[in-house]
Design a protein around this motif. Sequence first.
Motif, PDB file in Angstrom:
ATOM      1  N   LEU A 115       0.746  -1.072  -0.063  1.00 45.78           N
ATOM      2  CA  LEU A 115       0.048  -0.008  -0.021  1.00 45.78           C
ATOM      3  C   LEU A 115       0.741   1.332   0.038  1.00 45.78           C
ATOM      4  N   LEU A 116       2.109   1.162   0.173  1.00 41.25           N
ATOM      5  CA  LEU A 116       2.858   2.067   0.301  1.00 41.25           C
ATOM      6  C   LEU A 116       4.102   2.302  -0.740  1.00 41.25           C
ATOM      7  N   HIS A 117       3.728   1.508  -1.831  1.00 45.63           N
ATOM      8  CA  HIS A 117       4.839   1.221  -2.834  1.00 45.63           C
ATOM      9  C   HIS A 117       5.222   3.013  -3.607  1.00 45.63           C
ATOM     10  N   PRO A 118       6.569   3.196  -3.902  1.00 48.28           N
ATOM     11  CA  PRO A 118       6.746   4.472  -4.417  1.00 48.28           C
ATOM     12  C   PRO A 118       6.014   4.757  -5.556  1.00 48.28           C
ATOM     13  N   GLU A 119       5.600   3.720  -6.394  1.00 49.01           N
ATOM     14  CA  GLU A 119       4.829   3.984  -7.731  1.00 49.01           C
ATOM     15  C   GLU A 119       3.366   3.812  -7.274  1.00 49.01           C
ATOM     16  N   LYS A 120       2.722   4.978  -7.839  1.00 48.89           N
ATOM     17  CA  LYS A 120       1.210   5.316  -7.602  1.00 48.89           C
ATOM     18  C   LYS A 120       0.330   4.162  -8.065  1.00 48.89           C
ATOM     19  N   ARG A 123       0.543   1.455  -5.936  1.00 47.63           N
ATOM     20  CA  ARG A 123      -0.249   1.564  -4.586  1.00 47.63           C
ATOM     21  C   ARG A 123      -1.690   1.511  -4.985  1.00 47.63           C
ATOM     22  N   ILE A 124      -2.268   1.708  -6.103  1.00 49.46           N
ATOM     23  CA  ILE A 124      -3.717   1.593  -6.429  1.00 49.46           C
ATOM     24  C   ILE A 124      -3.899   0.263  -6.551  1.00 49.46           C
ATOM     25  N   ASP A 125      -3.147  -0.574  -7.262  1.00 51.49           N
ATOM     26  CA  ASP A 125      -3.241  -1.998  -7.377  1.00 51.49           C
ATOM     27  C   ASP A 125      -3.261  -2.686  -6.070  1.00 51.49           C
ATOM     28  N   ALA A 126      -2.607  -2.300  -5.198  1.00 49.26           N
ATOM     29  CA  ALA A 126      -2.553  -2.778  -3.912  1.00 49.26           C
ATOM     30  C   ALA A 126      -3.935  -2.690  -3.226  1.00 49.26           C
ATOM     31  N   VAL A 144     -13.198  -7.933  11.448  1.00 50.47           N
ATOM     32  CA  VAL A 144     -11.870  -6.979  11.242  1.00 50.47           C
ATOM     33  C   VAL A 144     -11.354  -7.517  10.041  1.00 50.47           C
ATOM     34  N   MET A 145     -10.633  -6.423   9.394  1.00 51.57           N
ATOM     35  CA  MET A 145      -9.466  -6.656   8.587  1.00 51.57           C
ATOM     36  C   MET A 145      -8.126  -6.171   8.784  1.00 51.57           C
ATOM     37  N   VAL A 146      -7.202  -7.160   9.027  1.00 46.66           N
ATOM     38  CA  VAL A 146      -5.894  -6.969   9.353  1.00 46.66           C
ATOM     39  C   VAL A 146      -5.242  -6.348   8.279  1.00 46.66           C
ATOM     40  N   VAL A 147      -4.310  -5.215   8.276  1.00 46.59           N
ATOM     41  CA  VAL A 147      -3.951  -4.655   7.270  1.00 46.59           C
ATOM     42  C   VAL A 147      -2.289  -4.219   7.427  1.00 46.59           C
ATOM     43  N   HIS A 148      -1.425  -4.632   6.296  1.00 43.50           N
ATOM     44  CA  HIS A 148      -0.024  -4.105   6.503  1.00 43.50           C
ATOM     45  C   HIS A 148       0.216  -2.916   5.592  1.00 43.50           C
ATOM     46  N   LEU A 149       1.220  -2.083   6.253  1.00 44.83           N
ATOM     47  CA  LEU A 149       1.569  -0.878   5.728  1.00 44.83           C
ATOM     48  C   LEU A 149       2.930  -0.868   5.347  1.00 44.83           C
ATOM     49  N   GLY A 150       3.210  -1.377   4.280  1.00 41.88           N
ATOM     50  CA  GLY A 150       4.602  -1.267   3.658  1.00 41.88           C
ATOM     51  C   GLY A 150       4.899  -2.544   3.662  1.00 41.88           C
ATOM     52  N   ASP A 151       6.600  -2.930   3.189  1.00 41.37           N
ATOM     53  CA  ASP A 151       7.095  -4.117   3.117  1.00 41.37           C
ATOM     54  C   ASP A 151       8.004  -3.941   4.219  1.00 41.37           C
ATOM     55  N   ARG A 152       8.967  -5.033   4.679  1.00 39.15           N
ATOM     56  CA  ARG A 152       9.954  -5.101   5.703  1.00 39.15           C
ATOM     57  C   ARG A 152      10.825  -4.061   5.306  1.00 39.15           C
ATOM     58  N   ARG A 159       6.636  11.256   3.490  1.00 37.75           N
ATOM     59  CA  ARG A 159       5.830  10.416   2.334  1.00 37.75           C
ATOM     60  C   ARG A 159       5.237   9.024   2.565  1.00 37.75           C
ATOM     61  N   ALA A 160       5.847   8.341   3.582  1.00 39.77           N
ATOM     62  CA  ALA A 160       5.231   7.265   4.097  1.00 39.77           C
ATOM     63  C   ALA A 160       4.064   7.646   4.970  1.00 39.77           C
ATOM     64  N   LEU A 161       4.139   8.586   5.783  1.00 41.04           N
ATOM     65  CA  LEU A 161       2.955   8.916   6.422  1.00 41.04           C
ATOM     66  C   LEU A 161       1.841   9.330   5.509  1.00 41.04           C
ATOM     67  N   GLU A 162       2.044   9.956   4.482  1.00 46.96           N
ATOM     68  CA  GLU A 162       1.160  10.596   3.376  1.00 46.96           C
ATOM     69  C   GLU A 162       0.483   9.245   3.057  1.00 46.96           C
ATOM     70  N   TYR A 163       1.285   8.228   2.317  1.00 42.34           N
ATOM     71  CA  TYR A 163       0.548   7.095   1.876  1.00 42.34           C
ATOM     72  C   TYR A 163      -0.179   6.169   2.552  1.00 42.34           C
ATOM     73  N   SER A 164       0.196   6.279   3.746  1.00 44.34           N
ATOM     74  CA  SER A 164      -0.390   5.586   4.973  1.00 44.34           C
ATOM     75  C   SER A 164      -1.681   6.250   5.023  1.00 44.34           C
ATOM     76  N   LEU A 165      -1.922   7.573   5.335  1.00 42.88           N
ATOM     77  CA  LEU A 165      -3.064   8.147   5.611  1.00 42.88           C
ATOM     78  C   LEU A 165      -4.081   7.904   4.233  1.00 42.88           C
ATOM     79  N   THR A 166      -3.578   7.928   3.156  1.00 45.66           N
ATOM     80  CA  THR A 166      -4.533   7.800   1.955  1.00 45.66           C
ATOM     81  C   THR A 166      -4.840   6.512   1.746  1.00 45.66           C
ATOM     82  N   ALA A 167      -4.166   5.448   2.209  1.00 43.84           N
ATOM     83  CA  ALA A 167      -4.557   4.136   1.993  1.00 43.84           C
ATOM     84  C   ALA A 167      -5.509   3.688   3.002  1.00 43.84           C
ATOM     85  N   LEU A 168      -5.258   4.128   4.273  1.00 45.66           N
ATOM     86  CA  LEU A 168      -6.299   3.908   5.356  1.00 45.66           C
ATOM     87  C   LEU A 168      -7.751   4.678   5.159  1.00 45.66           C
TER      88      LEU A 168
END
Length: 302
Positions: A115-120, A123-126, A144-152, A159-168
């Motif tokens: 959900l936080l991939h650099p390529e938009k 992120r949309i695909d995710a 409940v749905m358990v979600v991951h924010l980002g890979d390891r 930017r990670a904060l922005e992408y996290s807010l958008t995804a959630l």
Amino acid sequence: MPVLVPRGSLYSERASNEKIEVEARIETSSMLKVLSTHVFLRQRLHPGLLDLVTRAGAQGVELFAARQHFDYTNRQEIRDLAEWFRSNPLEPFSMHAPLYSDREMGRGGGPSVNLLHPEKSRRIDAMDEVKRALETAEQIPLRVMVVHLGDREDTWSPRALEYSLTALEHLRAFANPLGVKLAVENLQNEVTRPEHIREILHTGHFKDIGVCLDTGHAHLGDGVSETIAQLREFIRTAHLHDNHGNKDEHLWPGEGEIAWDETMQELKSAPQTPAGVLEIHYALEEPNEVIVEKAQRAFEKF
């Protein structure tokens, strides 16, 4: 001569009574007993496996959304499971969001659901893939749905904060009408360190989004007690598994180094006692009967 207790003292009668009440509540509270189908990941999910989950003493199940195990895009497969749930007491409590969109968990080179991939476009695909899994709730009443924010390897940044807010925000808007609440899992990356999860939830004013406290990941990071202390107000569900402190083994509680008596008491002291989800690794390749027996023993800790 009576002992005078200073006004406002922690040892006043009122404070003492409140403390006793809290301790009693913690002592008597119990977690919802949930088993994740992650332990069966190399098998196709079918009603027979759900029967095993019930025999193990579980009150609920977490469906692990991996297409080779549970194909959340197969409407007939979903209808079959929905019919089983309607006829049985086991609750379809939660679903773990897909980590890959292929049937090989990325081993064939397929990209992760990030959900936080650099390529938009990624992120949309995710987000689309997670939404496909969420559609399961149209027939199976997930809570409940358990979600991951980002890979390891993902790091923390504005930017990670922005992408996290958008995804959630997008996923919450999709999940809420289905009766599903999101829970962010603490991972082995910088984005989901406890202080960063707090910042994400506070910045987004996500009062209806909680945390899935993963004990194994916490043990490999800041420590279980410290992670619970930082996230306790947000914890709604917990992935319970063990390790020896050097890799994410997903062992049964008690087979690693985590202090389980302390961990369970701390989880039960959270404002909302979370569901306890046993998330055990499929690579252990234990026979089904062994899984049932070990789950029964683990649930006794609840």
